[in-house]
Write an enzyme that holds these catalytic residues in place. Structure first.
Site, mmCIF file in Angstrom:
data_model
loop_
_atom_site.group_PDB
_atom_site.id
_atom_site.type_symbol
_atom_site.label_atom_id
_atom_site.label_comp_id
_atom_site.label_asym_id
_atom_site.label_seq_id
_atom_site.Cartn_x
_atom_site.Cartn_y
_atom_site.Cartn_z
ATOM 1 C CG ASP A 138 46.385 15.146 78.943
ATOM 2 O OD1 ASP A 138 46.257 14.979 80.167
ATOM 3 O OD2 ASP A 138 45.408 15.262 78.161
ATOM 4 C CG HIS A 170 42.161 15.860 76.443
ATOM 5 N ND1 HIS A 170 42.286 15.117 77.591
ATOM 6 C CD2 HIS A 170 40.945 15.581 75.926
ATOM 7 C CE1 HIS A 170 41.155 14.417 77.777
ATOM 8 N NE2 HIS A 170 40.338 14.680 76.783
ATOM 9 C CG ASP A 208 44.141 12.090 79.489
ATOM 10 O OD1 ASP A 208 45.320 12.016 79.081
ATOM 11 O OD2 ASP A 208 43.559 13.181 79.675
ATOM 12 C CG HIS A 258 43.144 21.767 78.527
ATOM 13 N ND1 HIS A 258 43.439 21.438 77.218
ATOM 14 C CD2 HIS A 258 42.759 20.608 79.128
ATOM 15 C CE1 HIS A 258 43.239 20.130 77.041
ATOM 16 N NE2 HIS A 258 42.849 19.604 78.190
HETATM 17 ZN ZN LIG Z 1 43.720 15.115 79.156
#
Ligand SMILES: [Zn+2]
Length: 343
Positions: free
Chosen positions: A160, A162, A249, A123
């Site tokens: 991931d 996200h 995740d 991120h």
């Molecule tokens: Zn994540």
């Protein structure tokens, strides 16, 4: 030429009650020890990245900001990203460790490897820390490979759950890095970016590929995305190195998300990526840990990646399938193939 591993748990990058904490890596390590798999890997010692290495990706101002917060004793970088007095030093170790592992792969000492490091990185943007991430480890490794080893084309796959907004930001106008992110995408899900329409600018147009799954995407959606979309794109791009932002995740039991991958699904994805690396870039493949917040899914997920890297044929899946059915991703995949693949 086997597989290598670097482990940098950053014990003093810790905040009580925060989901991204050293317990995650300790859980991974104790399972790898229990399964007696560490002896089959060549262990790489963690080393700090130089400031010059970090600045291959980040603005000097960003690096100074993180250093400053640590010198002040720590604090919040944004609403969900913390920094302790030791975080600047430890974030440099995370980035340096994956560079060190990259060095082992590109000098031919090992054929593939995994970085079990934190804080995570995907991120973190050029000028901004966010989403538990301070420096973008995988992007730094990519730039390091380009600068030190003259690697021209790098494929980064981010599974991931996200969106890898930081990695996207860093390479958005750069055709030398094909960035493919598979993630959940809906208005209330972090970080809110990663729509299929975000696909690069300028010379980088077409070199950012977003696969924005709906809630409930699981093994068959992910595996189909590889066979129908990522494989043909990779064949066309011809990477010289493959890097993977490996978050765990997207497992159905993870408390932060709503995808439905299984541990078997992680094993199968790893096998597909291994085949890609074998075919396209002399096996050169590096996995880099990102998220994953249920300790059992996280540690068995990492174990399954390592088992696949070592050529083992079967996954370990004590958690089984989600009690909820997997959602069908056919419509999305059809649309994405029309959007991203040439006729
Ligand atoms: Zn994540």
């Amino acid at each position: 030429m086997g597989s290598c591993l670097v482990y940098a748990p950053a014990q003093d990058h810790n905040e009580p009650g925060h989901p991204e904490n050293p317990g995650r890596l300790e859980a991974i390590y104790s399972l790898l020890k229990k399964e007696e798999i560490l002896g089959q890997l060549s262990i790489v010692e963690p080393v700090p990245a130089s400031i010059g290495q970090i600045e291959l990706v980040h603005n000097p101002g960003h690096v100074k900001r993180i250093e400053h917060i640590s010198i002040q004793g720590g604090g919040r970088v944004d609403a969900d990203t913390y920094c302790t007095a030791e975080s600047y030093r430890l974030a440099r170790i995370a980035a340096g460790s994956i560079c060190e592992l990259t060095e082992k792969i590109l000098t031919g000492e090992s054929k593939n490897g995994i970085s079990i490091i934190r804080p995570p990185g995907h991120h973190a943007e050029i000028d901004r820390a966010m989403g538990f991430c301070l420096f973008n480890n995988i992007a730094i490794a990519a730039r390091y490979a380009q600068k030190m080893h003259n690697i021209r084309r790098i494929l980064i796959i981010d599974f991931d759950v996200h969106h890898g907004n930081g990695t996207q930001d860093i390479f958005y106008s750069d055709p030398s890095v094909l960035f493919v992110s598979l993630h959940l995408f809906h208005p209330f899900f972090y970080p809110g970016t990663g729509d299929a329409s975000e696909n690069g600018v300028g010379d980088g147009r077409g070199y950012t590929i977003n696969i924005p799954f709906g809630v409930g995407a699981g093994d068959s959606g992910y595996i189909r995305a590889f066979s129908e979309l990522i494989n043909p794109l990779a064949n066309e791009f011809k990477p010289e190195l493959i890097l993977v932002s490996a978050g765990f995740d997207a497992h159905w039991i993870d408390p932060l998300a709503a995808a439905r991958l299984t541990l078997t699904g992680y094993f199968q994805m790893t096998q597909l990526i291994l085949k890609m690396a074998e075919k396209l870039c002399q096996d050169r493949l590096i996995f880099c840990l990102e998220g994953g917040y249920n300790y059992e899914a996280l540690s068995f997920g990492v174990l399954n990646v390592i088992r696949a890297l070592l050529g083992n044929d079967n996954p370990l899946d004590p958690l089984g399938k989600s009690p909820m059915p997997e959602a069908d991703m056919t419509n999305l995949l059809t649309q994405l193939c029309q959007l991203y693949l040439p006729e």
